[in-house]
Design a protein around this motif. Structure first.
Motif, PDB file in Angstrom:
ATOM      1  N   GLY A 175     -21.328 -51.453  10.049  1.00  0.00           N
ATOM      2  CA  GLY A 175     -21.028 -52.131   8.787  1.00  0.00           C
ATOM      3  C   GLY A 175     -21.179 -51.231   7.575  1.00  0.00           C
ATOM      4  O   GLY A 175     -21.201 -51.730   6.437  1.00  0.00           O
ATOM      5  N   VAL A 176     -21.271 -49.927   7.788  1.00  0.00           N
ATOM      6  CA  VAL A 176     -21.452 -48.981   6.682  1.00  0.00           C
ATOM      7  C   VAL A 176     -20.197 -48.935   5.809  1.00  0.00           C
ATOM      8  O   VAL A 176     -19.094 -48.715   6.302  1.00  0.00           O
ATOM      9  N   GLU A 177     -20.388 -49.137   4.494  1.00  0.00           N
ATOM     10  CA  GLU A 177     -19.274 -49.155   3.544  1.00  0.00           C
ATOM     11  C   GLU A 177     -19.294 -47.963   2.590  1.00  0.00           C
ATOM     12  O   GLU A 177     -18.264 -47.582   2.050  1.00  0.00           O
ATOM     13  N   LEU A 178     -20.481 -47.403   2.374  1.00  0.00           N
ATOM     14  CA  LEU A 178     -20.635 -46.284   1.445  1.00  0.00           C
ATOM     15  C   LEU A 178     -21.291 -45.118   2.173  1.00  0.00           C
ATOM     16  O   LEU A 178     -22.356 -45.274   2.778  1.00  0.00           O
ATOM     17  N   ILE A 179     -20.656 -43.942   2.128  1.00  0.00           N
ATOM     18  CA  ILE A 179     -21.188 -42.743   2.763  1.00  0.00           C
ATOM     19  C   ILE A 179     -21.374 -41.668   1.704  1.00  0.00           C
ATOM     20  O   ILE A 179     -20.431 -41.300   0.998  1.00  0.00           O
ATOM     21  N   ILE A 180     -22.605 -41.181   1.599  1.00  0.00           N
ATOM     22  CA  ILE A 180     -22.916 -40.079   0.690  1.00  0.00           C
ATOM     23  C   ILE A 180     -23.338 -38.893   1.550  1.00  0.00           C
ATOM     24  O   ILE A 180     -24.308 -38.983   2.308  1.00  0.00           O
ATOM     25  N   THR A 181     -22.607 -37.801   1.467  1.00  0.00           N
ATOM     26  CA  THR A 181     -22.937 -36.611   2.252  1.00  0.00           C
ATOM     27  C   THR A 181     -23.634 -35.578   1.370  1.00  0.00           C
ATOM     28  O   THR A 181     -23.480 -35.577   0.137  1.00  0.00           O
ATOM     29  N   SER A 182     -24.410 -34.716   2.016  1.00  0.00           N
ATOM     30  CA  SER A 182     -25.111 -33.687   1.264  1.00  0.00           C
ATOM     31  C   SER A 182     -25.263 -32.445   2.124  1.00  0.00           C
ATOM     32  O   SER A 182     -25.152 -32.498   3.346  1.00  0.00           O
ATOM     33  N   THR A 183     -25.522 -31.319   1.480  1.00  0.00           N
ATOM     34  CA  THR A 183     -25.768 -30.069   2.190  1.00  0.00           C
ATOM     35  C   THR A 183     -27.220 -29.652   1.973  1.00  0.00           C
ATOM     36  O   THR A 183     -27.874 -30.101   1.021  1.00  0.00           O
ATOM     37  N   ILE A 184     -27.716 -28.785   2.848  1.00  0.00           N
ATOM     38  CA  ILE A 184     -29.098 -28.310   2.715  1.00  0.00           C
ATOM     39  C   ILE A 184     -29.317 -27.674   1.347  1.00  0.00           C
ATOM     40  O   ILE A 184     -30.347 -27.880   0.695  1.00  0.00           O
ATOM     41  N   GLY A 185     -28.328 -26.931   0.866  1.00  0.00           N
ATOM     42  CA  GLY A 185     -28.506 -26.187  -0.384  1.00  0.00           C
ATOM     43  C   GLY A 185     -27.991 -26.863  -1.625  1.00  0.00           C
ATOM     44  O   GLY A 185     -27.932 -26.238  -2.688  1.00  0.00           O
ATOM     45  N   GLU A 186     -27.619 -28.132  -1.544  1.00  0.00           N
ATOM     46  CA  GLU A 186     -26.909 -28.783  -2.658  1.00  0.00           C
ATOM     47  C   GLU A 186     -27.686 -28.799  -3.965  1.00  0.00           C
ATOM     48  O   GLU A 186     -27.093 -28.688  -5.046  1.00  0.00           O
ATOM     49  N   LEU A 187     -28.992 -28.935  -3.907  1.00  0.00           N
ATOM     50  CA  LEU A 187     -29.797 -29.010  -5.132  1.00  0.00           C
ATOM     51  C   LEU A 187     -30.637 -27.758  -5.351  1.00  0.00           C
ATOM     52  O   LEU A 187     -31.594 -27.773  -6.134  1.00  0.00           O
ATOM     53  N   LEU A 188     -30.278 -26.657  -4.675  1.00  0.00           N
ATOM     54  CA  LEU A 188     -31.094 -25.440  -4.749  1.00  0.00           C
ATOM     55  C   LEU A 188     -30.581 -24.429  -5.768  1.00  0.00           C
ATOM     56  O   LEU A 188     -31.102 -23.317  -5.856  1.00  0.00           O
ATOM     57  N   GLY A 189     -29.593 -24.803  -6.552  1.00  0.00           N
ATOM     58  CA  GLY A 189     -29.031 -23.878  -7.533  1.00  0.00           C
ATOM     59  C   GLY A 189     -27.767 -23.231  -7.001  1.00  0.00           C
ATOM     60  O   GLY A 189     -27.574 -23.112  -5.787  1.00  0.00           O
ATOM     61  N   ALA A 190     -26.904 -22.775  -7.907  1.00  0.00           N
ATOM     62  CA  ALA A 190     -25.582 -22.270  -7.525  1.00  0.00           C
ATOM     63  C   ALA A 190     -25.658 -21.082  -6.578  1.00  0.00           C
ATOM     64  O   ALA A 190     -24.990 -21.055  -5.542  1.00  0.00           O
ATOM     65  N   VAL A 191     -26.502 -20.107  -6.891  1.00  0.00           N
ATOM     66  CA  VAL A 191     -26.554 -18.891  -6.081  1.00  0.00           C
ATOM     67  C   VAL A 191     -27.250 -19.138  -4.749  1.00  0.00           C
ATOM     68  O   VAL A 191     -26.677 -18.907  -3.675  1.00  0.00           O
ATOM     69  N   LYS A 192     -28.489 -19.592  -4.812  1.00  0.00           N
ATOM     70  CA  LYS A 192     -29.266 -19.803  -3.582  1.00  0.00           C
ATOM     71  C   LYS A 192     -28.637 -20.879  -2.714  1.00  0.00           C
ATOM     72  O   LYS A 192     -28.520 -20.728  -1.490  1.00  0.00           O
ATOM     73  N   GLY A 193     -28.227 -21.975  -3.311  1.00  0.00           N
ATOM     74  CA  GLY A 193     -27.632 -23.067  -2.555  1.00  0.00           C
ATOM     75  C   GLY A 193     -26.363 -22.654  -1.844  1.00  0.00           C
ATOM     76  O   GLY A 193     -26.148 -22.976  -0.671  1.00  0.00           O
ATOM     77  N   THR A 194     -25.504 -21.929  -2.550  1.00  0.00           N
ATOM     78  CA  THR A 194     -24.240 -21.460  -1.957  1.00  0.00           C
ATOM     79  C   THR A 194     -24.504 -20.515  -0.791  1.00  0.00           C
ATOM     80  O   THR A 194     -23.844 -20.597   0.254  1.00  0.00           O
ATOM     81  N   LEU A 195     -25.472 -19.629  -0.972  1.00  0.00           N
ATOM     82  CA  LEU A 195     -25.802 -18.670   0.082  1.00  0.00           C
ATOM     83  C   LEU A 195     -26.338 -19.371   1.326  1.00  0.00           C
ATOM     84  O   LEU A 195     -25.900 -19.073   2.454  1.00  0.00           O
ATOM     85  N   ILE A 196     -27.263 -20.296   1.137  1.00  0.00           N
ATOM     86  CA  ILE A 196     -27.835 -21.024   2.269  1.00  0.00           C
ATOM     87  C   ILE A 196     -26.758 -21.820   2.998  1.00  0.00           C
ATOM     88  O   ILE A 196     -26.680 -21.804   4.231  1.00  0.00           O
ATOM     89  N   ASN A 197     -25.918 -22.497   2.255  1.00  0.00           N
ATOM     90  CA  ASN A 197     -24.854 -23.286   2.880  1.00  0.00           C
ATOM     91  C   ASN A 197     -23.869 -22.395   3.648  1.00  0.00           C
ATOM     92  O   ASN A 197     -23.397 -22.763   4.727  1.00  0.00           O
TER      93      ASN A 197
END
Length: 550
Positions: A143-165
């Motif tokens: 019955g799931v109607e709303l799906i929010i996806t995230s990445t490990i690095g999404e809130l880690l900053g542009a440089v670090k987050g992008t690298l980790i992802n």
């Protein structure tokens, strides 16, 4: 059914016997007030990126506004993530929206995930991309109607987050391809929520805050209905018990157990938020060298975990050289703490490993050793404030002091019941007492000791043999890293003991059997030995005897 409580004389000075009033109206109230109180101080750290209490407050408000726009008060939202900064934001956001959280193990199979989403009637899910392919397989049947996806690095900053992802997705191949039409990213959810109006919700203490699912070791997993009263009570009880060891704005707690596990959820997140602590989230504690490297960045004051986690750290190069100068205490739970591990832990860290006890159904804390504790004592301590414990035999009679029986618990932290399972609720909750399924004994001073799980007990020629005792004896051998004991059918004695071992260097079966004979009476000595490279473990590191039996 009640028993006298002679152990009250052992309670720490100033710890009240009963909690008569709760300061907070709900879990959300507790968390929001803590955010407002501690403002710009760091609430969470992850991969070197900090999240302040102000940021936790503001971002959770945005998420709450989005959820209120898409769903109804009282709906259930699932979270399927490891320890990342998005997790506490999600919990606070869901609760302050007046909705219920159901935490999902990211290691779940499609079948297990489908069961929990349908059983909890989840209308939305916040999922890490690493496991989004699992969701894709079954989401159409939920019955799931709303799906929010995230990445490990999404809130880690542009440089670090992008690298980790990039490393996780392109190099380590840890993000399987997925297709979830209509899903939005976590950042998009916050952005959309910022343009909406958040409406404060009147939450009742008896409303369900968490549908916390058990591990399903005895069949399909069950959803324990934990109310706001359950969680707020347990945080208050724990505060009364160990609060004299904590200082506001001064604590750094290491959270290696996942927040989707009840131990870390209540103890690490809820209790330490109350004190404005810096909560260091460890995303992958199984990477022991990486874990030790992360620990080297902090002068931490508190750590919680399970025996296998502590044992793993002790056997990881570099751990003994860390700075333990501000380390106050260690809480062990989730599984039995072994004496050898506790002894070595204190020798290396200078911190006593104090064992506590609880279950999903008790929010979780029920018993705890009074702190400070000079040395490991082999018990789970005393019932915490406003908690009663008793040990019953098979006929529900209270057993004499020193005799084993099933541990039963009564207190404000005991769950409302199992969702959609009235029969199992009725058999587990009797006159307000929760029957734990754990075999325990109580000594003359009222300290409790867990002997073993009722279902794991081995019956050898009519004698009860408890795996924990066998495993403790085996681990006294300096070459043994981990041990697990199970019962194997035998035509002569009914069952015999089989012991699984992980060892440092090769050794003979005769060596370990001879060692066990020095510590165990004859019928308890393992008859079958099997060496393995590793033992099967749950998501929090608990050794899974059921998998070994299979």
């Amino acid at each position: 059914m009640a028993i006298e409580k002679p152990w009250l004389k052992n309670y720490q000075a100033g710890v009240p016997e009963f909690i008569r009033e709760l300061e907070y109206k709900s879990v959300a109230d507790l968390l929001i007030k803590s955010c407002e109180k501690y403002g710009n101080r760091t609430a969470f750290d992850n991969f070197g990126k900090s999240l302040s209490f102000d940021e936790l407050n503001e971002q959770s408000k945005k998420l709450a506004a989005l959820l209120q726009d898409k769903m109804n008060t009282g709906d259930t939202v699932a979270i399927m993530m490891p320890n990342v900064l998005q997790y506490p934001i999600s919990i606070v956001g869901i609760l302050r929206a007046g909705m219920t959280v159901t935490n999902v193990n990211p290691l779940y199979t499609p079948t297990e995930l489908k069961h929990q989403l349908n059983d909890s009637k989840a209308k939305a899910i916040i999922v890490i991309e690493n496991t989004a392919a699992t969701l894709q397989e079954i989401v159409k049947d939920t019955g799931v109607e709303l799906i929010i996806t995230s990445t490990i690095g999404e809130l880690l900053g542009a440089v670090k987050g992008t690298l980790i992802n990039f490393v996780l997705k392109r190099i380590k191949k840890m993000v399987p391809p997925f297709d979830l039409p209509g899903s939005i990213s976590f950042k998009q959810a916050l952005q959309q929520g910022s343009g909406l109006t958040y409406r404060p919700v009147n939450i009742n203490l008896d409303d369900i805050a968490f549908l916390q699912y058990t591990g399903g070791t005895t069949g399909v997993s069950k959803g324990a209905m934990l109310t706001n009263r359950n969680i707020v009570s347990n945080v208050t009880q724990s505060d009364h018990w160990i609060g004299h060891m904590l200082e506001e704005n001064q604590e750094t707690v290491i959270t290696a157990l996942p927040l989707y596990h009840i131990f870390a959820l209540t103890a690490n997140f809820m209790l330490f938020t109350l004190y404005g602590a810096r909560n260091v989230l460890i995303t992958n504690p199984r990477d022991m060298p990486g874990f030790v490297k992360e620990l080297s960045k902090y002068k931490f004051t508190v750590m919680t975990g399970v025996n296998t986690l502590f044992n793993g750290l002790l056997n990881t190069p570099g751990f003994a050289e860390l700075d333990f100068s501000e380390f106050k205490f260690t809480l062990g739970g989730g599984m039995a703490v072994q004496k050898d591990t506790a002894t070595r832990w204190q020798e290396v860290t200078g911190s006593t490993l104090a064992e506590a006890y609880g279950l999903t159904e008790t929010s979780p804390a029920a018993c705890m050793n009074p702190l400070p504790l000079d040395k490991y004592n082999g018990t789970i301590g005393l019932p915490i404030s406003s908690t009663e414990c008793q040990i019953l035999d098979e006929d529900n009679n209270v057993v004499p002091v020193g005799e084993a029986g099933e541990l039963c618990i009564r207190g404000p932290q005991v769950m409302k019941g199992y969702l959609n399972r009235p029969e199992e609720t009725a058999s587990s909750l009797v006159d307000g007492w929760f029957k734990t399924g754990d075999i325990a004994v109580m000594d003359e001073e009222g300290y409790f000791k867990i002997v073993d799980r009722k279902k794991d007990m081995i019956l050898v020629s009519g004698f009860n043999v408890y795996p924990n005792e066998i495993e403790d004896a085996a681990c006294l051998h300096p070459n043994v890293i981990e041990a697990a004991a199970i019962g194997i059918e035998d035509p002569k004695s009914g069952e015999i003991v089989k012991l699984f071992l992980v060892v440092k260097d090769s050794m003979s079966k005769e060596d370990i059997i001879s060692h066990c004979r020095e510590h165990l009476t004859g019928y308890k000595v393992p008859k079958i030995i099997e060496f393995k490279d590793e033992l099967p473990k749950s998501n929090v590191g608990k050794i899974l005897r059921k998998d070994l039996r299979e």
